[in-house]
Design a protein around this motif. Structure first.
Motif, PDB file in Angstrom:
ATOM      1  N   ASP A  33       0.710  -1.091  -0.126  1.00 27.51           N
ATOM      2  CA  ASP A  33      -0.148   0.086   0.172  1.00 27.51           C
ATOM      3  C   ASP A  33       0.946   1.104  -0.075  1.00 27.51           C
ATOM      4  OD1 ASP A  33      -1.660   2.018   0.509  1.00 27.51           O
ATOM      5  OD2 ASP A  33      -2.866   1.157   1.883  1.00 27.51           O
ATOM      6  N   LEU A  63       3.161   1.349   3.262  1.00 27.62           N
ATOM      7  CA  LEU A  63       3.024   0.129   4.111  1.00 27.62           C
ATOM      8  C   LEU A  63       3.255  -1.100   3.221  1.00 27.62           C
ATOM      9  CD1 LEU A  63       0.221   0.800   6.516  1.00 27.62           C
ATOM     10  CD2 LEU A  63       2.499   0.971   7.104  1.00 27.62           C
ATOM     11  N   TYR A 121       2.509  -5.398   3.751  1.00 29.60           N
ATOM     12  CA  TYR A 121       2.049  -6.345   4.355  1.00 29.60           C
ATOM     13  C   TYR A 121       2.683  -7.706   3.981  1.00 29.60           C
ATOM     14  CZ  TYR A 121      -1.215  -2.650   5.353  1.00 29.60           C
ATOM     15  OH  TYR A 121      -2.050  -1.608   5.949  1.00 29.60           O
ATOM     16  N   LYS A 143       4.813  -3.516  13.022  1.00 32.21           N
ATOM     17  CA  LYS A 143       3.825  -4.122  13.886  1.00 32.21           C
ATOM     18  C   LYS A 143       3.753  -5.701  13.298  1.00 32.21           C
ATOM     19  CE  LYS A 143      -0.873  -3.876  15.292  1.00 32.21           C
ATOM     20  NZ  LYS A 143      -2.131  -3.234  15.441  1.00 32.21           N
ATOM     21  N   TYR A 144       3.627  -6.315  14.292  1.00 31.78           N
ATOM     22  CA  TYR A 144       3.294  -7.838  13.699  1.00 31.78           C
ATOM     23  C   TYR A 144       2.093  -8.651  14.586  1.00 31.78           C
ATOM     24  CZ  TYR A 144       6.279  -9.785  17.529  1.00 31.78           C
ATOM     25  OH  TYR A 144       7.034  -9.878  18.718  1.00 31.78           O
ATOM     26  N   VAL A 199       1.104 -12.126  10.632  1.00 31.78           N
ATOM     27  CA  VAL A 199       1.032 -11.242   9.710  1.00 31.78           C
ATOM     28  C   VAL A 199       2.387  -9.997   9.992  1.00 31.78           C
ATOM     29  CG1 VAL A 199       0.135  -9.238   8.284  1.00 31.78           C
ATOM     30  CG2 VAL A 199      -1.064 -11.541   8.632  1.00 31.78           C
ATOM     31  N   GLN A 200       3.096  -9.261   9.188  1.00 36.40           N
ATOM     32  CA  GLN A 200       4.109  -8.451   9.674  1.00 36.40           C
ATOM     33  C   GLN A 200       3.943  -7.200   8.789  1.00 36.40           C
ATOM     34  OE1 GLN A 200       8.061  -9.412  11.258  1.00 36.40           O
ATOM     35  NE2 GLN A 200       7.617 -11.430  10.032  1.00 36.40           N
ATOM     36  N   ILE A 201       3.994  -6.074   9.148  1.00 35.91           N
ATOM     37  CA  ILE A 201       3.552  -4.674   8.681  1.00 35.91           C
ATOM     38  C   ILE A 201       5.003  -4.013   8.735  1.00 35.91           C
ATOM     39  CG2 ILE A 201       2.476  -2.734   8.230  1.00 35.91           C
ATOM     40  CD1 ILE A 201       0.003  -4.490   9.737  1.00 35.91           C
TER      41      ILE A 201
END
Length: 180
Positions: A138, A143, A145, A165-166, A154-156
């Motif tokens: 995105d 970002l 993903y 974040k995850y 899921v890791q960001i």
């Protein structure tokens, strides 16, 4: 009863004929052997890329379905080990989840490596991967993903590769409903 069956078979025969006629009009599909295709990404021009885990490549097609090339070896990374997914951003950047290489790659529109996420070895450490199967970019929000499949999360990441974040963990738990 026989008339209904005959009518259905006639319709099916017509459908199969149409499918074969369409496929015959796309010779690239008949000439290219895809090796366990998983992910598909569409580029801004309407062409598409196919991630082939067994072929260890990303096959490229134009908007008419003609095979136009492949991505197999990336300078600064080496050969793809087993890509599962590919995403093409409106900018033309190419995001590849190389599951068997335990990495996520970001290539520019020129197919040159811009960013590599992960260590290349299976790990459960945050920011690392154990067979990442899916990637989605995105770029508007900045970002990336990643579905880190074997780590059940899921890791960001931001566009510079910083883990933001995850979420997720192994187990039979169902996601909590909002407000509970």
């Amino acid at each position: 009863m026989l008339n209904k069956l005959s009518s259905k078979l006639s319709g099916f025969t017509f459908f199969v004929g149409v499918v074969f006629t369409v496929l015959a009009a796309l010779p690239a599909f008949a000439e290219v052997c895809l090796q366990k295709p998983f992910g598909v990404g569409v580029n801004p021009a309407g062409g598409f890329y196919v991630a082939e885990i067994a072929g260890k490549r990303i096959s490229k097609f134009d908007s008419a379905g003609n095979f136009v090339g492949e991505i197999k070896n990336i300078e600064g990374y080496g050969p793809l080990q087993g890509p599962m997914d590919v995403d093409i951003a409106p900018s033309g950047n190419i995001y590849i989840a190389d599951a068997l290489g335990n990495s996520v790659l970001v290539l520019g529109p020129d197919e040159k490596l811009k960013l590599k996420l992960g260590t290349g070895k299976p790990t459960d450490q945050p920011g690392g991967f154990f067979e990442p199967h899916m990637v989605a970019a995105d770029e508007t929000r900045g970002l990336i993903y990643v579905a880190d499949t074997r780590n059940y999360r899921v890791q960001i990441f931001d566009m510079a590769g910083k883990l933001l974040k995850y979420m997720g963990e192994k187990g039979p738990k169902k996601p909590k409903k909002p407000g509970t």
